[in-house]
Motif scaffolding. Structure first.
Motif, PDB file in Angstrom:
ATOM      1  N   ARG A 265       0.841  -1.192   0.000  1.00 27.97           N
ATOM      2  CA  ARG A 265       0.000   0.000   0.000  1.00 27.97           C
ATOM      3  C   ARG A 265       0.882   1.251   0.000  1.00 27.97           C
ATOM      4  O   ARG A 265       1.689   1.443   0.911  1.00 27.97           O
ATOM      5  N   GLU A 333      -6.256  -1.007  12.038  1.00 27.91           N
ATOM      6  CA  GLU A 333      -5.599   0.307  11.967  1.00 27.91           C
ATOM      7  C   GLU A 333      -4.593   0.340  10.818  1.00 27.91           C
ATOM      8  O   GLU A 333      -4.452   1.348  10.146  1.00 27.91           O
ATOM      9  N   VAL A 334      -3.920  -0.773  10.577  1.00 28.16           N
ATOM     10  CA  VAL A 334      -2.971  -0.819   9.455  1.00 28.16           C
ATOM     11  C   VAL A 334      -3.714  -0.642   8.123  1.00 28.16           C
ATOM     12  O   VAL A 334      -3.256   0.060   7.233  1.00 28.16           O
ATOM     13  N   ALA A 336      -6.974   0.491   7.552  1.00 26.73           N
ATOM     14  CA  ALA A 336      -7.977   1.562   7.433  1.00 26.73           C
ATOM     15  C   ALA A 336      -9.139   1.095   6.543  1.00 26.73           C
ATOM     16  O   ALA A 336      -9.576  -0.045   6.667  1.00 26.73           O
ATOM     17  N   GLY A 337      -9.610   1.942   5.626  1.00 25.98           N
ATOM     18  CA  GLY A 337     -10.856   1.693   4.892  1.00 25.98           C
ATOM     19  C   GLY A 337     -11.016   0.291   4.314  1.00 25.98           C
ATOM     20  O   GLY A 337     -12.005  -0.395   4.578  1.00 25.98           O
TER      21      GLY A 337
ATOM     22  N   TYR B  96     -27.598  12.739   7.101  1.00 22.78           N
ATOM     23  CA  TYR B  96     -26.155  12.859   6.866  1.00 22.78           C
ATOM     24  C   TYR B  96     -25.920  13.800   5.696  1.00 22.78           C
ATOM     25  O   TYR B  96     -26.309  13.517   4.581  1.00 22.78           O
ATOM     26  N   GLN B 132     -19.607  14.231   0.299  1.00 27.48           N
ATOM     27  CA  GLN B 132     -18.185  14.563   0.231  1.00 27.48           C
ATOM     28  C   GLN B 132     -17.467  13.434  -0.496  1.00 27.48           C
ATOM     29  O   GLN B 132     -17.508  12.283  -0.058  1.00 27.48           O
ATOM     30  N   LEU B 134     -13.948  12.539  -1.427  1.00 22.97           N
ATOM     31  CA  LEU B 134     -12.515  12.810  -1.381  1.00 22.97           C
ATOM     32  C   LEU B 134     -11.698  11.554  -1.675  1.00 22.97           C
ATOM     33  O   LEU B 134     -10.858  11.535  -2.560  1.00 22.97           O
ATOM     34  N   THR B 135     -11.960  10.497  -0.922  1.00 25.12           N
ATOM     35  CA  THR B 135     -11.112   9.308  -0.962  1.00 25.12           C
ATOM     36  C   THR B 135     -11.155   8.607  -2.325  1.00 25.12           C
ATOM     37  O   THR B 135     -12.205   8.510  -2.950  1.00 25.12           O
ATOM     38  N   GLY B 140      -6.035   7.872   0.257  1.00 25.12           N
ATOM     39  CA  GLY B 140      -6.848   7.963   1.471  1.00 25.12           C
ATOM     40  C   GLY B 140      -6.251   9.019   2.376  1.00 25.12           C
ATOM     41  O   GLY B 140      -6.598  10.202   2.285  1.00 25.12           O
ATOM     42  N   SER B 141      -5.325   8.583   3.227  1.00 27.40           N
ATOM     43  CA  SER B 141      -4.618   9.551   4.081  1.00 27.40           C
ATOM     44  C   SER B 141      -3.909  10.589   3.215  1.00 27.40           C
ATOM     45  O   SER B 141      -3.872  11.768   3.538  1.00 27.40           O
ATOM     46  N   PHE B 165     -15.615   4.735  -0.727  1.00 26.62           N
ATOM     47  CA  PHE B 165     -16.032   4.958   0.671  1.00 26.62           C
ATOM     48  C   PHE B 165     -16.803   6.259   0.838  1.00 26.62           C
ATOM     49  O   PHE B 165     -16.616   6.970   1.820  1.00 26.62           O
ATOM     50  N   LYS B 225     -21.990   2.658   1.998  1.00 25.22           N
ATOM     51  CA  LYS B 225     -21.068   3.539   1.279  1.00 25.22           C
ATOM     52  C   LYS B 225     -21.020   3.123  -0.192  1.00 25.22           C
ATOM     53  O   LYS B 225     -21.383   2.010  -0.554  1.00 25.22           O
ATOM     54  N   THR B 385      -7.323   8.888   9.747  1.00 22.42           N
ATOM     55  CA  THR B 385      -7.048   7.831  10.725  1.00 22.42           C
ATOM     56  C   THR B 385      -6.463   8.426  12.010  1.00 22.42           C
ATOM     57  O   THR B 385      -6.076   9.598  12.041  1.00 22.42           O
ATOM     58  N   GLU B 387      -3.653   7.828  13.236  1.00 23.39           N
ATOM     59  CA  GLU B 387      -2.248   8.202  12.981  1.00 23.39           C
ATOM     60  C   GLU B 387      -2.182   9.586  12.347  1.00 23.39           C
ATOM     61  O   GLU B 387      -1.317  10.392  12.691  1.00 23.39           O
TER      62      GLU B 387
HETATM   63  C1  LIG Z   1     -17.200   4.224   7.292  1.00 23.44           C
HETATM   64  C2  LIG Z   1     -16.365   5.101   6.428  1.00 23.44           C
HETATM   65  C3  LIG Z   1     -16.905   6.265   5.923  1.00 23.44           C
HETATM   66  C4  LIG Z   1     -16.161   7.087   5.088  1.00 23.44           C
HETATM   67  N1  LIG Z   1     -16.768   8.187   4.536  1.00 23.44           N
HETATM   68  C5  LIG Z   1     -16.095   8.926   3.614  1.00 23.44           C
HETATM   69  C6  LIG Z   1     -16.734   9.979   2.909  1.00 23.44           C
HETATM   70  O1  LIG Z   1     -17.917  10.278   3.122  1.00 23.44           O
HETATM   71  N2  LIG Z   1     -16.037  10.658   1.984  1.00 23.44           N
HETATM   72  C7  LIG Z   1     -14.737  10.376   1.711  1.00 23.44           C
HETATM   73  O2  LIG Z   1     -14.158  11.025   0.881  1.00 23.44           O
HETATM   74  N3  LIG Z   1     -14.084   9.365   2.348  1.00 23.44           N
HETATM   75  C8  LIG Z   1     -14.732   8.632   3.292  1.00 23.44           C
HETATM   76  N4  LIG Z   1     -14.097   7.579   3.930  1.00 23.44           N
HETATM   77  C9  LIG Z   1     -12.707   7.267   3.630  1.00 23.44           C
HETATM   78  C10 LIG Z   1     -11.741   7.672   4.749  1.00 23.44           C
HETATM   79  O3  LIG Z   1     -11.588   9.054   4.733  1.00 23.44           O
HETATM   80  C11 LIG Z   1     -10.427   6.923   4.537  1.00 23.44           C
HETATM   81  O4  LIG Z   1     -10.664   5.557   4.800  1.00 23.44           O
HETATM   82  C12 LIG Z   1      -9.330   7.420   5.458  1.00 23.44           C
HETATM   83  O5  LIG Z   1      -8.962   8.731   5.142  1.00 23.44           O
HETATM   84  C13 LIG Z   1      -8.082   6.546   5.393  1.00 23.44           C
HETATM   85  O6  LIG Z   1      -7.677   6.302   4.086  1.00 23.44           O
HETATM   86  P1  LIG Z   1      -7.418   4.811   3.565  1.00 23.44           P
HETATM   87  O7  LIG Z   1      -8.547   3.996   3.982  1.00 23.44           O
HETATM   88  O8  LIG Z   1      -7.085   4.870   2.138  1.00 23.44           O
HETATM   89  O9  LIG Z   1      -6.144   4.336   4.397  1.00 23.44           O
HETATM   90  P2  LIG Z   1      -4.598   4.612   4.070  1.00 23.44           P
HETATM   91  O10 LIG Z   1      -4.395   6.054   3.905  1.00 23.44           O
HETATM   92  O11 LIG Z   1      -4.143   3.707   3.010  1.00 23.44           O
HETATM   93  O12 LIG Z   1      -3.941   4.213   5.459  1.00 23.44           O
HETATM   94  C14 LIG Z   1      -3.417   2.927   5.735  1.00 23.44           C
HETATM   95  C15 LIG Z   1      -2.569   3.026   6.976  1.00 23.44           C
HETATM   96  O13 LIG Z   1      -1.464   3.880   6.738  1.00 23.44           O
HETATM   97  C16 LIG Z   1      -1.400   4.891   7.727  1.00 23.44           C
HETATM   98  N5  LIG Z   1      -0.790   6.095   7.190  1.00 23.44           N
HETATM   99  C17 LIG Z   1      -1.023   6.661   5.984  1.00 23.44           C
HETATM  100  N6  LIG Z   1      -0.275   7.755   5.859  1.00 23.44           N
HETATM  101  C18 LIG Z   1       0.441   7.894   7.006  1.00 23.44           C
HETATM  102  C19 LIG Z   1       1.391   8.845   7.502  1.00 23.44           C
HETATM  103  N7  LIG Z   1       1.786   9.873   6.760  1.00 23.44           N
HETATM  104  N8  LIG Z   1       1.919   8.663   8.744  1.00 23.44           N
HETATM  105  C20 LIG Z   1       1.551   7.608   9.501  1.00 23.44           C
HETATM  106  N9  LIG Z   1       0.649   6.695   9.084  1.00 23.44           N
HETATM  107  C21 LIG Z   1       0.115   6.844   7.852  1.00 23.44           C
HETATM  108  C22 LIG Z   1      -2.834   5.079   8.126  1.00 23.44           C
HETATM  109  O14 LIG Z   1      -2.952   5.718   9.379  1.00 23.44           O
HETATM  110  C23 LIG Z   1      -3.315   3.649   8.156  1.00 23.44           C
HETATM  111  O15 LIG Z   1      -2.880   3.057   9.342  1.00 23.44           O
HETATM  112  C24 LIG Z   1     -14.821   6.754   4.784  1.00 23.44           C
HETATM  113  C25 LIG Z   1     -14.256   5.602   5.326  1.00 23.44           C
HETATM  114  C26 LIG Z   1     -15.010   4.757   6.136  1.00 23.44           C
HETATM  115  C27 LIG Z   1     -14.381   3.518   6.683  1.00 23.44           C
END
Ligand SMILES: Cc1cc2nc3c(=O)[nH]c(=O)nc-3n(C[C@H](O)[C@H](O)[C@H](O)COP(=O)(O)OP(=O)(O)OC[C@H]3O[C@@H](n4cnc5c(N)ncnc54)[C@H](O)[C@@H]3O)c2cc1C
Lengths: 375, 411
Positions: A265, A333-334, A336-337, B96, B132, B134-135, B140-141, B165, B225, B385, B387
């Protein structure tokens, strides 16, 4: 000292791993997740044919009489799925209870069928508003002539829908409390007055069993009247490290998923595994897994070597239950979504970790048992 | 310092007005005390109806300016509205709507006068509801790493890409997003912010099956979602808000809201349900609340949820009193997420299997407890997240670096 697997165990481990890879890849596990018993007949028969349901059953009763450590090697692989189904309930808890509690005649009648997978056992102990322990047993079995009549309710019975027979803990001594006066009745699910329904939620394959004037002959009481809890407790103490091994397998699977994901990832142009906060999560998973593994391994060795294992087996349940729970949390936590999406498969472990956390008593209960053994 | 909200006669007058309005306009079928994962189409329609009626009075978005359809009300009045809706298990708005809560302030801060006049009244009056977006699968992050493109072509931007999502199961009239408008541009300077009409040709969706679709308490549930796909969608150029390639700066406003910067004064229904259950149920033949283990576990939970409440209250005060903030938003968010996840285990220790079941015979707190078992996990991810919240806290505290990062502009 030798802490490695022996040759036979290594072969068993490989065979089990191959089976899981071949028969239970992720898409199958996802299908099983929606299956009522978690064990469709074809799959159950294959498991029985491999002899896996008879591992803890001595040869004279139709099993292979393997050691606890051997059985744990298998269960660790099954836990990686996690492979659902009543194997733990029937071939481990059920079989060990019949061995501990049953008369020679009962063992001969029941155990070969359990090893063949024809008869599927499960323990029915817990009742509403009770926590695990002998006082959970309130269901009365009134005696009249040669039969007992059962009236009452058992809840959160694992694999209730898969079972053909319940090993039902009942009070045969009216007015008794604690461990005294409890007997174990083997109740055929098809008897009039037995009704079973699934209990849904964030748990898997757990049900409610209602006994409504169910008549069972005296001969279906396993062993001596009133001595049921002690026998059940002995059986469970032997089963706990096998259950713990299954949880260790679960930890291994979420560990592997998490390590793999942390490598592949990419966020901020780098694998997320480069972030120390993500590393911390995986370190926690690793520690939960290894703590559970070694506590479990030592408990298994003590059982096989005939040492006093009382504190160790309860500790195995404590550390493995908390460890599997913890490992799943950190894995979420690792990921996330993606980790909370059903297709990904992590949820299967998370739900299993929750279901097994309370199974046969939660860590608080088992810490009390450890204290009894150690203090 | 005074933690007690002292209500003025004007507030009590307003409360009476709000209460009689809600009594007259909230159908019984809309209010449910049980944990709701997904509203029925009928309930959703009722929520939207109520939203429109509140919108007419400026009560849907009470704190926003009247000239754009908000209520122009001060904190004193907003609190009353929040409290009265809370009594019915409803929220502000009663459905919502990330568009209003997060998109609203964003347009207020960054939109042209024309855009504010165009976009805000329909949102603030409850005529449209927005999502919204974004993702993305690869972002994501690392939100600035989005790859959805919006390339200028005549009077339009042509949008292509995928979001994940997002949204819920009842559709939305508008969606807002950030997309790459300058594929050659440097990171953070290549994005723009758009409000998009979701009925435009080329937009399709696919539902996602998640452990829960909402990470909050049941009742704020957003159903399921979606993945949303943009396939050569032509978006009029006047839907770009805040200047071309300025989208990252624009996003800082709604990210601040989402990271908890505006706080919360809600109570914990999960906690109320749990305490009530323990007061009224027995374990091994005696009241649960007499068991020393359970008493201690309940107090562990009480401490954590009180800290969440107080951080939320503090942020609510800071935002509406327009006081300076730094790390308070992400602190609230990180604490809420961390403790909610931790408390799932505490609750299972208290209730055993009862914590896990949705069976009508055995569920606790009308399903709020089983829901929190899942939402405690899922809720750690949306809006950044744990983090990422810690990362923002660190930057704003100034750990290891000067200057400190500033909190996002809430206007
Ligand atoms: C129920 C639900 C509702 C949601 N609703 C919306 C919505 O309405 N609109 C929308 O746009 N999105 C939505 N999301 C998406 C959500 O914003 C993302 O899941 C979230 O931002 C994390 O992104 P990711 O899942 O891609 O995880 P990743 O970013 O891939 O993260 C994976 C891991 O890496 C860590 N990580 C990443 N970067 C760093 C860093 N720089 N330092 C330390 N650790 C790091 C993270 O903390 C996590 O542990 C939703 C998600 C869920 C589960």
């Amino acid at each position: 000292m030798d802490l490695s697997l022996n040759e036979h165990q290594t072969m068993l481990k490989n065979a089990a791993a191959n089976f899981m890879e071949r028969e239970c890849p992720k898409n199958v596990l996802l299908q099983l997740d929606k299956h009522e018993t978690g064990a469709p007949p074809e799959l159950w028969h294959k498991i029985a044919e491999l002899g896996w349901l008879g591992m803890l059953i001595p040869a004279q009763y139709g099993g292979s009489g393997s050691s606890f450590s051997d059985a744990a090697v298998l269960y660790q692989e099954l836990g990686k799925g996690p492979l659902p189904g009543p194997h733990l309930s029937s071939a481990v808890l059920g079989a060990l209870t019949v061995l501990e509690a049953g008369s020679e005649e009962q063992r001969r009648a029941i155990l070969p069928r359990v090893a063949d997978g024809v008869q599927v056992l499960t323990l029915a102990v817990l009742e509403p508003e009770r926590r695990w322990g002998p006082d959970a047993v309130q269901l009365t079995a009134a005696r009249s002539g040669g039969t007992f009549t059962l009236n009452g309710l058992k809840v959160f019975v694992h694999d209730a829908l898969a079972a053909t027979h319940f090993i039902c803990a009942v009070r045969t001594t009216p007015g008794s409390s604690g461990a005294e006066g409890i007997s174990l009745a083997l109740v055929d699910r098809s008897l009039p007055g037995v009704s079973v329904r699934p209990l849904k939620g964030f748990m898997g394959w757990v049900g409610e069993v209602r006994f409504d004037g169910v008549q069972v002959p005296e001969s279906s009481v396993l062993g001596a009247l009133g001595g049921g809890w002690a026998a059940l407790d002995r059986a469970i103490e032997r089963a706990l490290p096998i259950l713990a091994a299954y949880q260790v397998g679960g930890c291994e699977a979420v560990f592997q998923m998490s390590v793999e994901y942390s490598r592949t990832r990419i966020q901020f142009s780098q694998p997320i595994g480069r972030f120390q906060r993500v590393q911390d999560h995986i370190i926690e998973i690793t520690n939960a897994m290894d703590a559970a593994r070694w506590v479990t391994n030592e408990a298994l060795w003590k059982l096989d070597a005939g040492r006093d294992a009382a504190s160790s087996v309860h500790m195995a349940k404590v550390v493995a239950s908390d460890g599997y729970y913890t490992a799943c949390n950190h894995a979420h936590e690792v990921h996330a979504g993606i980790g909370v999406s059903w297709e990904y498969g992590l949820n299967l472990h998370t739900r299993m970790s929750r279901t097994l956390y309370s199974h046969l008593g939660d860590p608080r209960y088992h810490k009390r048992r450890m204290a009894e053994a150690l203090l | 310092m005074d933690f007690e909200i002292e209500y003025s006669t004007e507030q009590e007058r307003f409360r009476a007005e709000v209460r009689s309005f809600l009594e007259a306009n909230v159908p019984a079928a809309m209010v449910t005390t049980a944990a709701v994962e997904s509203y029925t189409a009928e309930q959703y329609r009722m929520q939207r109806d109520l939203g429109r009626k509140m919108g007419v009075r400026g009560w849907l978005y009470p704190q926003f300016p009247q000239e754009y359809g908000g209520g122009g009300l001060d904190l004193d009045h907003v609190i009353i509205l929040d409290e009265e809706l809370e009594r019915l298990g409803l929220h502000l708005p009663p459905y919502y709507d990330s568009g209003g809560k997060m998109g609203g302030p964003t347009i207020l801060v960054w939109g042209t006068e024309e855009q504010k006049q165009h976009f805000l009244p329909p949102i603030f009056k409850g005529e449209v509801r927005t999502w919204q977006l974004l993702t993305e699968p690869g972002a994501g992050s690392d939100l600035a790493g989005v790859t959805t493109r919006a390339i200028r072509d005549g009077d339009d931007y042509v949008v292509n890409g995928q979001k994940v999502f997002v949204g819920s199961n009842n559709g939305a009239e508008w969606m807002w997003t950030i997309a790459v408008t300058d594929p050659e541009g440097p990171r953070h300077k290549n994005l723009s912010w758009f409000m998009i009409d979701s009925s435009l040709p080329g937009i399709t969706m696919q539902p996602l099956e998640l452990l829960t679709a909402s990470g909050g308490e049941a009742g704020s549930a957003s159903g399921e979602k979606q993945s949303v796909f943009f396939d050569d969608v032509r978006v009029p150029a006047n839907c770009l808000v805040g200047g071309e390639n300025n989208g990252w700066t624009v996003a800082s406003t709604h990210l601040e809201v989402e990271h908890g910067g505006t706080g919360n004064i809600g109570r914990s229904r999960m906690r109320e349900a749990l305490f009530e259950h323990c007061r009224t149920h027995q374990l091994d033949g005696r009241p649960m609340t007499e068991d020393p283990d359970i008493r201690e576990l309940l107090m562990d939970l009480y401490v954590d949820t009180e800290i969440t409440r107080l951080y939320g209250l503090r942020n609510y005060y800071l935002a509406y009193a327009k006081k300076a903030r730094t790390y308070e938003g992400p602190q609230y968010s990180a604490h809420r997420k961390t403790s909610n996840l931790k408390l799932t285990r505490t609750v299972q220790q208290i209730l055993g299997y009862y914590a896990l079941t949705t069976d009508p015979e055995y569920l606790v707190g009308e399903g709020h407890i089983e829901f929190m078992q899942r939402a405690g996990i899922v809720g750690t991810h949306p809006g950044g997240t744990i983090e990422v919240q810690k990362l923002i806290m660190a930057r704003r505290i100034g750990i290891g670096s000067t200057p400190r990062e500033k909190a996002g502009d809430l206007g």
